[in-house]
Design an enzyme around this catalytic site. Structure first.
Site, mmCIF file in Angstrom:
data_model
loop_
_atom_site.group_PDB
_atom_site.id
_atom_site.type_symbol
_atom_site.label_atom_id
_atom_site.label_comp_id
_atom_site.label_asym_id
_atom_site.label_seq_id
_atom_site.Cartn_x
_atom_site.Cartn_y
_atom_site.Cartn_z
ATOM 1 N N SER A 31 -0.016 -1.854 -7.183
ATOM 2 C CA SER A 31 -0.597 -1.062 -6.101
ATOM 3 C C SER A 31 -1.676 -0.147 -6.642
ATOM 4 C CB SER A 31 0.525 -0.219 -5.484
ATOM 5 O OG SER A 31 -0.005 0.801 -4.684
ATOM 6 N N TYR A 75 8.067 5.874 -6.519
ATOM 7 C CA TYR A 75 7.606 4.515 -6.175
ATOM 8 C C TYR A 75 6.451 4.112 -7.082
ATOM 9 C CZ TYR A 75 4.821 0.958 -3.824
ATOM 10 O OH TYR A 75 4.059 -0.161 -3.565
ATOM 11 N N LYS A 85 6.057 1.171 -10.261
ATOM 12 C CA LYS A 85 5.006 0.155 -10.426
ATOM 13 C C LYS A 85 4.341 0.293 -11.795
ATOM 14 C CE LYS A 85 5.183 -1.936 -6.440
ATOM 15 N NZ LYS A 85 5.699 -3.294 -6.343
HETATM 16 P P1 NAD Z 1 7.977 -5.525 2.512
HETATM 17 O O1 NAD Z 1 9.019 -4.474 2.466
HETATM 18 O O2 NAD Z 1 7.558 -6.034 3.834
HETATM 19 O O3 NAD Z 1 8.392 -6.765 1.599
HETATM 20 C C1 NAD Z 1 9.185 -6.619 0.432
HETATM 21 C C2 NAD Z 1 10.312 -7.611 0.540
HETATM 22 O O4 NAD Z 1 11.144 -7.500 -0.636
HETATM 23 C C3 NAD Z 1 11.213 -7.377 1.747
HETATM 24 O O5 NAD Z 1 11.351 -8.587 2.460
HETATM 25 C C4 NAD Z 1 12.542 -6.911 1.154
HETATM 26 O O6 NAD Z 1 13.649 -7.327 1.938
HETATM 27 C C5 NAD Z 1 12.497 -7.582 -0.208
HETATM 28 N N1 NAD Z 1 13.313 -6.930 -1.239
HETATM 29 C C6 NAD Z 1 13.327 -5.620 -1.583
HETATM 30 N N2 NAD Z 1 14.184 -5.424 -2.604
HETATM 31 C C7 NAD Z 1 14.712 -6.645 -2.912
HETATM 32 C C8 NAD Z 1 15.645 -7.109 -3.879
HETATM 33 N N3 NAD Z 1 16.231 -6.263 -4.740
HETATM 34 N N4 NAD Z 1 15.947 -8.417 -3.927
HETATM 35 C C9 NAD Z 1 15.363 -9.297 -3.073
HETATM 36 N N5 NAD Z 1 14.485 -8.918 -2.125
HETATM 37 C C10 NAD Z 1 14.155 -7.604 -2.062
HETATM 38 O O7 NAD Z 1 6.697 -4.946 1.701
HETATM 39 P P2 NAD Z 1 5.241 -5.570 1.536
HETATM 40 O O8 NAD Z 1 4.299 -4.642 2.195
HETATM 41 O O9 NAD Z 1 5.242 -7.005 1.876
HETATM 42 O O10 NAD Z 1 5.073 -5.382 -0.032
HETATM 43 C C11 NAD Z 1 5.282 -6.429 -0.961
HETATM 44 C C12 NAD Z 1 5.040 -5.876 -2.352
HETATM 45 O O11 NAD Z 1 3.706 -5.358 -2.437
HETATM 46 C C13 NAD Z 1 5.972 -4.729 -2.740
HETATM 47 O O12 NAD Z 1 6.320 -4.877 -4.099
HETATM 48 C C14 NAD Z 1 5.108 -3.513 -2.534
HETATM 49 O O13 NAD Z 1 5.508 -2.450 -3.369
HETATM 50 C C15 NAD Z 1 3.732 -4.027 -2.897
HETATM 51 N N6 NAD Z 1 2.632 -3.265 -2.282
HETATM 52 C C16 NAD Z 1 2.619 -3.084 -0.920
HETATM 53 C C17 NAD Z 1 1.583 -2.328 -0.342
HETATM 54 C C18 NAD Z 1 1.554 -2.071 1.144
HETATM 55 O O14 NAD Z 1 0.895 -1.111 1.571
HETATM 56 N N7 NAD Z 1 2.184 -2.895 1.969
HETATM 57 C C19 NAD Z 1 0.578 -1.776 -1.148
HETATM 58 C C20 NAD Z 1 0.615 -2.012 -2.517
HETATM 59 C C21 NAD Z 1 1.657 -2.749 -3.073
HETATM 60 N N1 UFG Z 2 -3.067 8.939 7.877
HETATM 61 C C1 UFG Z 2 -3.148 9.734 9.015
HETATM 62 N N2 UFG Z 2 -2.129 9.664 9.904
HETATM 63 C C2 UFG Z 2 -1.043 8.853 9.746
HETATM 64 C C3 UFG Z 2 -0.971 8.037 8.579
HETATM 65 C C4 UFG Z 2 -1.998 8.119 7.664
HETATM 66 O O1 UFG Z 2 -4.108 10.473 9.182
HETATM 67 O O2 UFG Z 2 -0.147 8.854 10.583
HETATM 68 C C5 UFG Z 2 -4.159 8.957 6.910
HETATM 69 C C6 UFG Z 2 -3.767 9.400 5.526
HETATM 70 O O3 UFG Z 2 -3.834 10.791 5.392
HETATM 71 C C7 UFG Z 2 -4.788 8.651 4.658
HETATM 72 C C8 UFG Z 2 -5.040 7.366 5.434
HETATM 73 O O4 UFG Z 2 -4.646 7.636 6.769
HETATM 74 O O5 UFG Z 2 -5.987 9.378 4.602
HETATM 75 C C9 UFG Z 2 -4.266 6.166 4.921
HETATM 76 O O6 UFG Z 2 -2.883 6.493 4.845
HETATM 77 P P1 UFG Z 2 -1.758 5.367 4.629
HETATM 78 O O7 UFG Z 2 -0.439 6.065 4.654
HETATM 79 O O8 UFG Z 2 -1.976 4.253 5.574
HETATM 80 O O9 UFG Z 2 -2.088 4.792 3.193
HETATM 81 P P2 UFG Z 2 -2.122 5.503 1.759
HETATM 82 O O10 UFG Z 2 -3.457 5.199 1.156
HETATM 83 O O11 UFG Z 2 -1.719 6.902 1.836
HETATM 84 O O12 UFG Z 2 -0.974 4.744 0.950
HETATM 85 C C10 UFG Z 2 -0.783 3.331 1.000
HETATM 86 C C11 UFG Z 2 0.683 3.033 0.688
HETATM 87 C C12 UFG Z 2 0.977 3.421 -0.733
HETATM 88 C C13 UFG Z 2 0.044 2.703 -1.646
HETATM 89 C C14 UFG Z 2 -1.390 2.981 -1.278
HETATM 90 C C15 UFG Z 2 -2.342 2.168 -2.113
HETATM 91 O O13 UFG Z 2 1.515 3.763 1.559
HETATM 92 O O14 UFG Z 2 2.288 3.046 -1.056
HETATM 93 O O15 UFG Z 2 -1.615 2.663 0.098
HETATM 94 O O16 UFG Z 2 -1.997 0.820 -2.057
HETATM 95 F F1 UFG Z 2 0.266 3.108 -2.904
#
Ligand code: NAD
Ligand code: UFG
Length: 338
Positions: free
Chosen positions: A124, A148, A152
């Protein structure tokens, strides 16, 4: 290729499974369903017109994980499984380190014992912490601001150690910026539990009438309109980035790190206005104070991934909002009312 997709029932995993199946790969999903629904996988099969294998397994359960490796011979693993709620990680750090870090150790040990040494890992942009400047290149300094993010960062460092000790491992670390949007079919999308923490799903729930108004966290940031700027990337572009990584694997082994973003930042107001256009309705909002832990701007330098993988994001903010809105309006309660 036969590919193990951990966390494949989740938001990014399910979209990646569609792309893998459509490209002709065989897909085996392992997911505990801790934050997802098996319905997503049925929908994936419907979109792709092909079947996948699903085993409900927690990656922390070594015996169960091994039984999946006994059943299938994998060429590669895409490792999405993990918990991702920043606030929850602050409240329950050990749960996050156990699930994300220990779960990954477990998975790597099982892979090594079955001589499967190819992994694409979901990292991330959070590992850049409070970046000094934007756009952010991969070689920027790394830091964590919450458990979190630290989980990572710890995994990235462990993967580096592994490749140094075992040069025949082949690992790609993909650092996602802000994944949003949904598959254009409207069949799969993001289904957050409870009130969404992230901007786009929150706006989508305001648009569909589940929430009253958007809270804008600060209008006093050092950005053009005073609201936070992020690099929103369509989840289908992100999914395709995984295929590019898989298909450009180096013969020699090693670790590669890539940003997956568009390289362009959008403000909260820009996202809100794009969503208003997509949904053809007003999104009421109120400006509140800054959210603790936020940064003013975060967007990617994408020159390395473009140069080395030939991957480039193709969807713009309007398309992201249109697809997010189609998913939200067709599935106002996500997968839960199916
Ligand atoms: P998500 O929660 O929708 O998907 C993650 C999946 O992993 C879920 O289906 C959950 O049930 C499964 N899971 C969690 N722990 C587990 C375990 N111990 N064993 C088996 N399955 C397990 O999240 P996502 O948004 O699809 O994210 C996928 C990956 O990308 C994650 O590792 C997350 O940290 C990373 N990521 C997500 C974002 C974001 O904003 N969505 C940003 C950066 C990185
Ligand atoms: N924001 C609002 N109102 C809301 C939610 C968010 O104004 O209700 C604003 C935040 O302050 C920020 C922007 O919208 O300026 C984006 O916020 P998000 O929560 O959508 O995303 P972030 O960039 O804060 O964080 C996300 C994930 C993190 C990840 C990061 C980079 O939540 O886990 O993107 O991948 F690490």
């Amino acid at each position: 290729m036969r590919i193990l997709v951990t966390g494949g029932a989740g938001y990014i995993g399910s979209h990646t499974c569609v792309e893998l199946l459509s490209a002709g790969h065989e897909v085996v999903v392992v997911d505990s369903l801790a934050n997802s629904s098996a319905v997503a996988l049925t929908r994936v099969e419907k979109i792709a017109g092909r079947s996948l294998f699903f085993r409900q397994v927690d990656i922390n359960e070594k015996a169960a994980l091994k039984s999946v490796f006994d059943e299938f011979a994998f060429d590669s693993v895409i490792h999405f499984a993990g918990l991702k709620a920043v606030g929850e990680s602050v409240e329950q750090p050990l749960y996050y380190y156990r699930n994300n870090f220990c779960g990954t150790v477990n998975l790597l040990e099982v892979m090594e014992s079955y001589a499967v040494r190819r992994m694409v890992f979901s990292s991330s942009a959070t590992v850049y912490g409070e970046a000094d400047s934007v756009p952010i290149p991969e070689q920027s300094s790394l830091s964590a601001t919450n458990p979190y993010g630290r989980s990572k960062l710890m995994i990235e460092e462990m993967l580096g150690d592994l490749v140094r000790a075992r040069p025949n491992w082949n690992i790609d670390v993909l650092r996602y910026f802000n994944p949003v949007g949904a598959h254009e079919s409207g069949l799969i999308g993001e289904d957050p539990a409870g009130i969404p923490n992230n901007l786009m799903p929150f706006i989508a729930q305001v648009a569909v009438g589940k929430l009253d108004r958007l809270n804008v966290f600060g209008e006093d940031w050092e950005t053009p309109d005073g609201t936070g700027v992020r690099d929103y990337i369509h989840v289908v572009d992100l999914a395709k980035g995984h295929l590019c990584a898989l298909e450009t694997v180096k013969e020699t082994g090693g670790l590669r790190v890539y940003n997956l973003g568009t390289g362009t930042g959008s403000s909260v107001h820009e996202v809100r206005k794009a969503f208003e256009k997509a949904a053809a309705r007003a999104i009421p909002f109120e400006v509140l104070g800054r959210r603790p832990g936020d940064v003013a701007q975060c967007f990617a330098d994408v020159s390395k991934v473009e140069r080395e993988l030939g991957w480039k994001a193709t969807y713009d903010l309007d398309a992201m909002c249109q697809d997010a809105w189609r998913w939200q309006s067709l599935n106002p309660d996500g997968y839960s009312k199916v």
